[in-house]
Design a protein around this motif. Sequence first.
Motif, PDB file in Angstrom:
ATOM      1  N   GLY A 144       0.777  -1.230   0.000  1.00 59.60           N
ATOM      2  CA  GLY A 144       0.000   0.000   0.000  1.00 59.60           C
ATOM      3  C   GLY A 144       0.805   1.275   0.000  1.00 59.60           C
ATOM      4  O   GLY A 144       0.228   2.369  -0.060  1.00 59.60           O
ATOM      5  N   LYS A 158      -7.790  10.126   3.286  1.00 62.27           N
ATOM      6  CA  LYS A 158      -7.806   9.921   4.729  1.00 62.27           C
ATOM      7  C   LYS A 158      -9.241   9.799   5.218  1.00 62.27           C
ATOM      8  O   LYS A 158     -10.107  10.554   4.792  1.00 62.27           O
ATOM      9  CB  LYS A 158      -7.108  11.091   5.437  1.00 62.27           C
ATOM     10  CG  LYS A 158      -5.632  11.194   5.105  1.00 62.27           C
ATOM     11  CD  LYS A 158      -5.004  12.395   5.790  1.00 62.27           C
ATOM     12  CE  LYS A 158      -3.505  12.396   5.514  1.00 62.27           C
ATOM     13  NZ  LYS A 158      -2.946  13.687   5.286  1.00 62.27           N
ATOM     14  N   ASP A 159      -9.478   8.846   6.080  1.00 61.63           N
ATOM     15  CA  ASP A 159     -10.790   8.667   6.708  1.00 61.63           C
ATOM     16  C   ASP A 159     -10.892   9.626   7.890  1.00 61.63           C
ATOM     17  O   ASP A 159     -10.194   9.454   8.901  1.00 61.63           O
ATOM     18  CB  ASP A 159     -10.930   7.211   7.174  1.00 61.63           C
ATOM     19  CG  ASP A 159     -12.311   6.893   7.725  1.00 61.63           C
ATOM     20  OD1 ASP A 159     -13.067   7.842   8.034  1.00 61.63           O
ATOM     21  OD2 ASP A 159     -12.641   5.703   7.860  1.00 61.63           O
ATOM     22  N   GLY A 209      -1.593   8.121   4.555  1.00 64.14           N
ATOM     23  CA  GLY A 209      -3.040   8.219   4.411  1.00 64.14           C
ATOM     24  C   GLY A 209      -3.834   8.123   5.694  1.00 64.14           C
ATOM     25  O   GLY A 209      -4.882   7.473   5.725  1.00 64.14           O
ATOM     26  N   ASN A 210      -3.368   8.786   6.739  1.00 61.86           N
ATOM     27  CA  ASN A 210      -4.062   8.753   8.028  1.00 61.86           C
ATOM     28  C   ASN A 210      -4.213  10.151   8.603  1.00 61.86           C
ATOM     29  O   ASN A 210      -3.326  10.995   8.469  1.00 61.86           O
ATOM     30  CB  ASN A 210      -3.264   7.911   9.038  1.00 61.86           C
ATOM     31  CG  ASN A 210      -3.038   6.495   8.571  1.00 61.86           C
ATOM     32  OD1 ASN A 210      -3.880   5.621   8.768  1.00 61.86           O
ATOM     33  ND2 ASN A 210      -1.891   6.256   7.948  1.00 61.86           N
ATOM     34  N   SER A 251      -0.450   2.920  10.953  1.00 62.67           N
ATOM     35  CA  SER A 251      -1.152   3.079   9.680  1.00 62.67           C
ATOM     36  C   SER A 251      -1.794   1.768   9.242  1.00 62.67           C
ATOM     37  O   SER A 251      -2.943   1.749   8.789  1.00 62.67           O
ATOM     38  CB  SER A 251      -0.169   3.573   8.602  1.00 62.67           C
ATOM     39  OG  SER A 251      -0.790   3.636   7.339  1.00 62.67           O
ATOM     40  N   ASN A 286      -4.814   1.179  11.429  1.00 61.18           N
ATOM     41  CA  ASN A 286      -5.871   2.136  11.177  1.00 61.18           C
ATOM     42  C   ASN A 286      -6.599   1.873   9.858  1.00 61.18           C
ATOM     43  O   ASN A 286      -7.768   2.240   9.705  1.00 61.18           O
ATOM     44  CB  ASN A 286      -5.307   3.556  11.152  1.00 61.18           C
ATOM     45  CG  ASN A 286      -6.361   4.628  11.292  1.00 61.18           C
ATOM     46  OD1 ASN A 286      -7.271   4.503  12.094  1.00 61.18           O
ATOM     47  ND2 ASN A 286      -6.261   5.676  10.493  1.00 61.18           N
ATOM     48  N   HIS A 287      -5.931   1.224   8.912  1.00 58.56           N
ATOM     49  CA  HIS A 287      -6.557   0.928   7.621  1.00 58.56           C
ATOM     50  C   HIS A 287      -7.287  -0.419   7.612  1.00 58.56           C
ATOM     51  O   HIS A 287      -7.955  -0.751   6.620  1.00 58.56           O
ATOM     52  CB  HIS A 287      -5.516   0.944   6.504  1.00 58.56           C
ATOM     53  CG  HIS A 287      -5.124   2.327   6.074  1.00 58.56           C
ATOM     54  ND1 HIS A 287      -3.933   2.919   6.441  1.00 58.56           N
ATOM     55  CD2 HIS A 287      -5.784   3.239   5.324  1.00 58.56           C
ATOM     56  CE1 HIS A 287      -3.876   4.147   5.910  1.00 58.56           C
ATOM     57  NE2 HIS A 287      -4.981   4.369   5.240  1.00 58.56           N
ATOM     58  N   ARG A 347     -10.108  -3.102   8.163  1.00 62.64           N
ATOM     59  CA  ARG A 347     -11.577  -3.050   8.257  1.00 62.64           C
ATOM     60  C   ARG A 347     -12.130  -4.440   8.531  1.00 62.64           C
ATOM     61  O   ARG A 347     -11.573  -5.423   8.095  1.00 62.64           O
ATOM     62  CB  ARG A 347     -12.183  -2.522   6.946  1.00 62.64           C
ATOM     63  CG  ARG A 347     -11.787  -1.071   6.614  1.00 62.64           C
ATOM     64  CD  ARG A 347     -12.386  -0.097   7.623  1.00 62.64           C
ATOM     65  NE  ARG A 347     -12.152   1.288   7.260  1.00 62.64           N
ATOM     66  CZ  ARG A 347     -11.072   1.980   7.636  1.00 62.64           C
ATOM     67  NH1 ARG A 347     -10.133   1.394   8.359  1.00 62.64           N
ATOM     68  NH2 ARG A 347     -10.928   3.248   7.281  1.00 62.64           N
TER      69      ARG A 347
END
Length: 251
Positions: free
Chosen positions: A50, A117-118, A147-148, A245, A248-249, A251
């Motif tokens: 990623g 980013k979410d 991406g966080n 990271s 956090n990604h 799901r």
Amino acid sequence: MTYEENLLALLESYKAGAIDAKTALEKLHAADYTDLGFAKLDHNRSLRQGFPEVVYCEGKTVEQVAAIMEKLAQVHNNILGTRADADKFAAVQKVLPDAVYHKNSRLIFVERKPLPKDDKRYIAVVTAGTSDLPISEEAALTAEIMGNQVERVYDVGVAGIHRLFDKLDLIRNANVVIVVAGMEGALASVVGGLVERPVIAVPTSVGYGANFQGLSALLGMLNSCSAGVAVVNIDNGFGAGRMASIINHMR
């Protein structure tokens, strides 16, 4: 074209019958990495993990760092170099004018296409003292370019525990918590006992002689009585940011 775009173009050519399977396989292997002689750059890593290969700059010459980052930037939109000094950044900036240097964290990065980013999930970076900021920023900036969303809670060490309590809601609502501390490293155990999120503890080499350049903080964190605390190596802000990271990604 980025590595991903080249790969898609190759697959489309094969699908359209413009090249046969053997040729496509040869081109795929050729695109997987670049051999610079002194380094083999793993372009495929962005698909596997990623994010492109990160450059550890310490121990490399300025010429090597510049050549590696220049080639990576030809293939990837976002690249990161860690443990870089000003001389190495100056060499990189000559070949990559859009490169940015963060002196405190010693990071070089190029971010041409920021990752999404979410905004409902964030990483909290909690720091014991101001002297720990270089490692904290290494962790925070690493997580951000990957991406966080990151929330910083700085200078809340156990010597003034009331400062931590004022920020407790912000820390508890994080999806992952990074705790950076030197001296005896007690902050990780305190935070670990107050939150239900995974805590990544980063011992720093901040402290007087008996700190043994971070060894006392490392041992204190490894011996934490708080469940849910994992520990990375001394001063490894990058490793903590990367691990946070990944978590956090999920799901």
